[in-house]
Enzyme design. Structure first.
Site, mmCIF file in Angstrom:
data_model
loop_
_atom_site.group_PDB
_atom_site.id
_atom_site.type_symbol
_atom_site.label_atom_id
_atom_site.label_comp_id
_atom_site.label_asym_id
_atom_site.label_seq_id
_atom_site.Cartn_x
_atom_site.Cartn_y
_atom_site.Cartn_z
ATOM 1 C CG HIS A 40 -1.831 1.737 1.461
ATOM 2 N ND1 HIS A 40 -3.020 1.721 2.354
ATOM 3 C CD2 HIS A 40 -1.972 2.603 0.152
ATOM 4 C CE1 HIS A 40 -3.432 1.867 2.364
ATOM 5 N NE2 HIS A 40 -2.874 2.798 0.504
ATOM 6 C CG HIS A 85 -0.759 6.066 -2.499
ATOM 7 N ND1 HIS A 85 -2.369 6.274 -3.602
ATOM 8 C CD2 HIS A 85 -1.655 5.447 -2.006
ATOM 9 C CE1 HIS A 85 -3.905 5.424 -2.428
ATOM 10 N NE2 HIS A 85 -2.915 5.469 -1.845
ATOM 11 C CG HIS A 119 -7.445 3.876 -1.083
ATOM 12 N ND1 HIS A 119 -6.903 2.819 -1.748
ATOM 13 C CD2 HIS A 119 -7.063 4.295 0.020
ATOM 14 C CE1 HIS A 119 -5.578 3.002 -1.736
ATOM 15 N NE2 HIS A 119 -5.267 4.089 -0.586
ATOM 16 C CD GLU A 153 -7.806 7.068 4.850
ATOM 17 O OE1 GLU A 153 -7.855 6.704 2.805
ATOM 18 O OE2 GLU A 153 -6.688 7.086 4.623
ATOM 19 C CG ASP A 167 -1.287 6.139 2.860
ATOM 20 O OD1 ASP A 167 -1.933 5.410 1.623
ATOM 21 O OD2 ASP A 167 -2.641 6.506 3.422
ATOM 22 C CG ASP A 168 -0.102 9.138 0.226
ATOM 23 O OD1 ASP A 168 0.006 8.728 -1.213
ATOM 24 O OD2 ASP A 168 -1.088 8.456 0.877
#
Ligand code: ADE
Ligand code: ZN
Length: 337
Positions: free
Chosen positions: A22, A24, A201, A204, A282-283
């Site tokens: 996961h 991005h 997703h 969340e 994630d990011d």
């Protein structure tokens, strides 16, 4: 938020064979790069560079992605970003990653999906030739898109059959989009029929309902986040019975205000309930996260032993969309860790 790991703990966790499922591409911009590209394009930044990555929540964060990705207007910039992501994987001892990329954020490339995939592929190929880890791409819908746009994307991916693409994904803000599982069900069914894996997703910016829909309507092989499943005992049981892996990103959930503290984060309760959990960033650049730091945070907060750490890393490899050679190599390395 970021744990200060002892150097020996950090280097042991770097040496842990693992995958990331996961992550991005949109979350891999460095502040200095954004500032430099914005200056070159004459684009004003919303805040000074030192506060650029301060976000009030998911909606603010997603809006920022449009600005950052809009600056990546040339092939060279996309190659640079993709190569940089692979370098980040290597810096954390990550052997493989499924990377989510959402075409809607990249304004300069609209209508040129094939060229965009080729540019990213060139960056990842160059990285692999330099001995950096390999990457598969999960092409993502945005929650606010229409059913027709979703089908159009799946058909385009099917026509292209780009070797770098492994999955269809959907991300974005479910709190603003509302319930969209039914809207995307056809596109996800079609994706499954043409051999794409599916990652969604949910749980969340949505509660348990979003996770039920991800499984029942979208046929998710994996759930990105999924953490709010903890609010529904029957859902936790289903995820555990069906062995559906969650791509959990603890620090992202703290920075974007899903949970107030790591002590209140449900990853450990989910794991103890038999749900397959993986640890991810994630990011990473935008949220100030590293994969080594995320494993370290969980070990500190929940007392994860080496055995537990290994089991979570094993889940990340098994649940990834890597090919069987990559998986076997990583699993063999993990047995020896
Ligand atoms: N796109 C990038 N990061 C995301 C997140 N945490 N949730 C939803 N969409 C995203
Ligand atoms: Zn995400």
């Amino acid at each position: 938020m970021i744990t200060n790991l002892q150097a020996n703990e950090a280097s042991r966790l770097k040496s842990l064979p693992k995958a990331e499922v996961h992550l991005h591409l949109e979350g891999c911009f460095e502040a200095a790069t954004i500032a430099q590209w914005a200056k070159a394009e004459g684009v004003a930044l919303p805040r000074p560079q030192e506060d650029l990555f301060t976000f009030s929540g998911l909606a603010d964060f997603l809006g920022f992605l449009d600005l950052a990705c809009g600056l990546a207007s040339t092939t060279q910039r996309l190659v640079e970003l993709s190569y940089g992501l692979s370098q980040r994987l290597a810096d954390n001892g990550t052997g493989y990653a499924d990377v989510i990329f959402n075409p809607t954020h990249w304004h300069s490339w609209h209508g040129r999906l094939g060229a965009m995939l080729d540019a990213m592929d060139a960056g990842f190929k160059e990285a692999e030739q330099d001995g950096l880890p390999s990457v598969g791409l999960c092409v993502s819908l945005l929650r606010t898109q229409s059913a027709d746009e979703a089908i159009e994307l799946v058909d385009a991916l099917h026509d292209m059959r780009h070797p770098r693409v492994v999955a269809l994904s959907v991300d974005g803000n479910e709190a603003t989009a509302g319930r969209t599982g039914p809207r995307f069900a056809d596109a996800f069914r079609r994706a499954g029929n043409v051999g794409l894996r599916r990652t969604v997703h949910a749980g969340e910016s949505s509660g348990p309902d979003g996770v039920w829909d991800a499984v029942n309507l979208l046929g998710a092989d994996r759930i990105d986040h999924g953490v709010r499943a903890i609010e529904d005992t029957a859902l936790v049981g289903m995820l555990s019975d069906r062995q559906i892996t969650l791509g959990i990103c603890p620090t992202s959930n703290l920075v974007l205000r899903v949970y107030p503290s790591i002590q209140e984060h449900p990853i450990e309760k989910l794991r103890l309930a038999g749900v397959r959990v993986s640890v991810n960033t994630d990011d990473p650049a935008l949220l100030g996260v590293s994969l080594v730091g995320e494993y370290g945070l969980c070990r500190q907060a929940f007392g994860w032993t080496d055995e537990i750490t290994k089991a979570v890393a094993r889940t990340s490899i098994e649940a990834s969309f890597a090919n069987s050679d990559v998986k076997s190599n990583l699993l063999e390395g993990l047995r020896a860790w």
